[in-house]
Design an enzyme around this catalytic site. Structure first.
Site, short mmCIF file in Angstrom:
data_model
loop_
_atom_site.label_atom_id
_atom_site.label_comp_id
_atom_site.label_asym_id
_atom_site.label_seq_id
_atom_site.Cartn_x
_atom_site.Cartn_y
_atom_site.Cartn_z
N SER A 34 47.55 52.12 85.55
CA SER A 34 47.17 53.48 85.91
C SER A 34 47.03 53.69 87.41
O SER A 34 47.10 54.82 87.89
CB SER A 34 45.86 53.87 85.22
N ASP A 324 37.42 59.04 89.57
CA ASP A 324 36.79 59.07 88.26
C ASP A 324 36.13 57.72 88.02
O ASP A 324 35.90 56.96 88.95
CB ASP A 324 37.80 59.45 87.16
N HIS A 327 39.18 55.00 88.84
CA HIS A 327 40.24 55.05 89.86
C HIS A 327 39.77 55.58 91.21
O HIS A 327 38.95 56.49 91.27
CB HIS A 327 41.38 55.94 89.34
#
Length: 367
Positions: A34, A324, A327
């Site tokens: 991600s 978040d 990340h």
């Protein structure tokens, strides 16, 4: 005169055959999770790891979600810009064609993916590194069909490669009791297992043409907001950080060994652990005022695993290290990328337009 022209033409043709005649652009092929995903998971309809809702992408382009798990750019975006490389589109992007691949490369990164096939399993759909390599093999066949085997070989050998995975193998596998790896291995043997697997994967990429390759190291994973909430004091999880450091040390040694063993290989390890740790420990030194909680959150309701339209945003996104629970923010990614660029002195690969500037941080929406 005609004979001289004909001779010159013949020489050009012969040289073209000898060298493969490929005037190909240098592009990137990115394998990751991600932290590097630019939209693959948006097309995996059953995936629970998606950045398809606001406020993801708020500081990138149109401000709409684009599949990046941050408010702006990824580390790979910024490093590629600094090296004059085009930003590769997601493999799953419907507009991807052979011509696009030849001009921009491909990004195979997938949120939730790991070095191990089993990592991130509860996200249901994601591409592990082995799956990403399998997709890359399919791309190679497409390009061979388009330009021929010899030109394709040159194209893939002159490309740049990024491999950036590992955090899900710990956070969404080994450190979770629901996974068998958590009780089958010790900390030391699990890192060894990862290295054995990654060695095979990197050797496979070399066999497929990867000659210039960088593996990104892990940051202090125990300090991401999601890990901090596991402690009543909100402190970093030291064991998790030690695992990241063990991974980095072992991976650095692995890359050194492979560079010495594999023909024409320049495999490098990008370790930014120390600078990220310093940013988290001394945020004010780098222009941040928060390094322990996410900019996008539900306030006191923690952890809110993803950023959603109902989330509340911090007042100034450039002051937060984390976007978040998992990340980093665009600003933090820029700092990490610049550190790696400084360490390795990346040279411009193509004569391209100037790199994209950092996004202008818009005021946070109210409510």
């Amino acid at each position: 005169m005609k004979s001289e022209v004909a001779l010159t033409a013949l020489v050009v043709i012969i040289l073209g055959v000898v060298t493969g005649g490929c005037q190909c652009k240098i592009v990137q092929f990115i394998f990751g999770d991600s932290l590097s995903d630019v939209g693959n998971n948006m097309y995996l309809t059953r995936s629970l790891a998606q950045a398809s809702l606001p406020w993801y992408g708020i500081d990138y382009g149109s401000g709409l979600p684009n599949g990046r798990f941050t408010n702006g750019r990824t580390v790979a975006d910024i490093i590629g810009d600094s090296a004059g490389l085009p930003r590769p589109p997601a493999f799953m992007d419907p507009s991807l064609t052979e011509d696009v691949i030849l001009q921009s490369g491909v990004n195979f990164a997938s949120g939730g993916g790991g070095i191990l096939n089993e990592s991130g399993g509860y996200f249901i759909q994601r591409f592990s590194l082995y799956k990403q390599i399998d997709l890359f093999m399919g791309v190679q066949q497409l390009i061979q069909n388009q330009i021929g085997q010899q030109k394709a070989q040159q194209f893939f050998q002159q490309a740049k490669y990024v491999v950036a995975l590992g955090s899900n193998d710990f956070i969404n596998n080994y450190l979770m009791p629901v996974y068998s790896d958590s009780w089958k291995f010790t900390d030391e043997s699990f890192v060894s297992y990862l290295m054995e697997t990654m060695r095979d994967q990197l050797k496979l990429l070399h066999k497929l043409g990867a000659r210039q390759l960088m593996v990104f190291g892990l940051g202090p994973m125990g300090c991401i907001p999601l890990q901090r909430v596991l402690s009543t004091s909100g402190a970093c999880q030291e064991r998790t950080n030690q695992l990241a450091q063990s991974f980095n040390k072992a991976a650095g040694n692995l890359l050194d060994n492979l560079s010495g063993q594999l023909p024409n290989a320049t495999f490098r390890f990008g370790d930014a652990y120390d600078v990220v740790n310093d940013v988290i420990t001394n945020p004010g030194k780098y222009g941040f005022n928060n390094s322990d909680s996410p900019c996008c959150s539900f306030g006191r309701i923690r952890p809110a695993l993803t950023c959603v339209p109902a989330s509340t945003l911090c007042k100034d996104r450039s002051k937060y290290v984390f976007w978040d629970e998992y990340h980093p923010s665009d600003k933090a990614n820029e700092l990490v990328a610049n550190e790696l660029v400084k360490k390795f002195g990346f040279l411009t690969s193509n004569q391209t337009d100037a790199p994209s500037p950092a996004p202008a941080v818009a005021p946070s929406p109210q409510g």
